[in-house]
Design a protein around this motif. Structure first.
Motif, PDB file in Angstrom:
ATOM      1  N   ILE A   1     -31.583  -3.378 -11.446  1.00  0.00           N
ATOM      2  CA  ILE A   1     -32.522  -2.275 -11.632  1.00  0.00           C
ATOM      3  C   ILE A   1     -32.310  -1.154 -10.612  1.00  0.00           C
ATOM      4  O   ILE A   1     -33.196  -0.345 -10.360  1.00  0.00           O
ATOM      5  CB  ILE A   1     -33.984  -2.769 -11.559  1.00  0.00           C
ATOM      6  CG1 ILE A   1     -34.278  -3.425 -10.213  1.00  0.00           C
ATOM      7  CG2 ILE A   1     -34.294  -3.707 -12.707  1.00  0.00           C
ATOM      8  CD1 ILE A   1     -35.744  -3.683  -9.984  1.00  0.00           C
ATOM      9  N   THR A   2     -31.117  -1.052 -10.041  1.00  0.00           N
ATOM     10  CA  THR A   2     -30.873  -0.031  -9.027  1.00  0.00           C
ATOM     11  C   THR A   2     -31.038   1.378  -9.586  1.00  0.00           C
ATOM     12  O   THR A   2     -31.545   2.262  -8.890  1.00  0.00           O
ATOM     13  CB  THR A   2     -29.474  -0.183  -8.403  1.00  0.00           C
ATOM     14  OG1 THR A   2     -28.497  -0.208  -9.446  1.00  0.00           O
ATOM     15  CG2 THR A   2     -29.375  -1.459  -7.597  1.00  0.00           C
ATOM     16  N   VAL A   3     -30.631   1.604 -10.826  1.00  0.00           N
ATOM     17  CA  VAL A   3     -30.764   2.933 -11.431  1.00  0.00           C
ATOM     18  C   VAL A   3     -32.234   3.280 -11.611  1.00  0.00           C
ATOM     19  O   VAL A   3     -32.667   4.400 -11.307  1.00  0.00           O
ATOM     20  CB  VAL A   3     -30.006   2.991 -12.778  1.00  0.00           C
ATOM     21  CG1 VAL A   3     -30.258   4.317 -13.469  1.00  0.00           C
ATOM     22  CG2 VAL A   3     -28.534   2.785 -12.562  1.00  0.00           C
ATOM     23  N   GLN A   4     -33.034   2.332 -12.077  1.00  0.00           N
ATOM     24  CA  GLN A   4     -34.463   2.573 -12.262  1.00  0.00           C
ATOM     25  C   GLN A   4     -35.150   2.838 -10.925  1.00  0.00           C
ATOM     26  O   GLN A   4     -36.018   3.704 -10.822  1.00  0.00           O
ATOM     27  CB  GLN A   4     -35.135   1.379 -12.959  1.00  0.00           C
ATOM     28  CG  GLN A   4     -34.779   1.253 -14.415  1.00  0.00           C
ATOM     29  CD  GLN A   4     -33.519   0.451 -14.661  1.00  0.00           C
ATOM     30  OE1 GLN A   4     -32.767   0.152 -13.752  1.00  0.00           O
ATOM     31  NE2 GLN A   4     -33.273   0.108 -15.911  1.00  0.00           N
ATOM     32  N   GLU A   5     -34.759   2.089  -9.892  1.00  0.00           N
ATOM     33  CA  GLU A   5     -35.350   2.299  -8.566  1.00  0.00           C
ATOM     34  C   GLU A   5     -35.012   3.680  -8.026  1.00  0.00           C
ATOM     35  O   GLU A   5     -35.857   4.354  -7.434  1.00  0.00           O
ATOM     36  CB  GLU A   5     -34.872   1.226  -7.598  1.00  0.00           C
ATOM     37  CG  GLU A   5     -35.473  -0.142  -7.863  1.00  0.00           C
ATOM     38  CD  GLU A   5     -34.900  -1.214  -6.961  1.00  0.00           C
ATOM     39  OE1 GLU A   5     -33.815  -1.016  -6.391  1.00  0.00           O
ATOM     40  OE2 GLU A   5     -35.561  -2.265  -6.832  1.00  0.00           O
TER      41      GLU A   5
END
Length: 44
Positions: A11-15
């Motif tokens: 979920i790095t992109v969402q974070e």
């Protein structure tokens, strides 16, 4: 279908998107407050 395993999704992109969104909201709120104070001082 694949079995769902909690906590395995990346979920790095969402974070990063959420952090950018919060930064923009904070800046927008600060600009709005300073603009209102400026209008109050000018029209005082």
């Amino acid at each position: 279908m694949a079995e769902h395993k909690h906590g395995e999704m990346d979920i790095t992109v969402q974070e990063k998107t959420f952090a950018t969104f919060m930064k923009m909201v904070s800046w927008g709120a600060a600009i709005a407050v300073f603009l209102l104070i400026f209008i109050y001082i000018v029209n005082g």
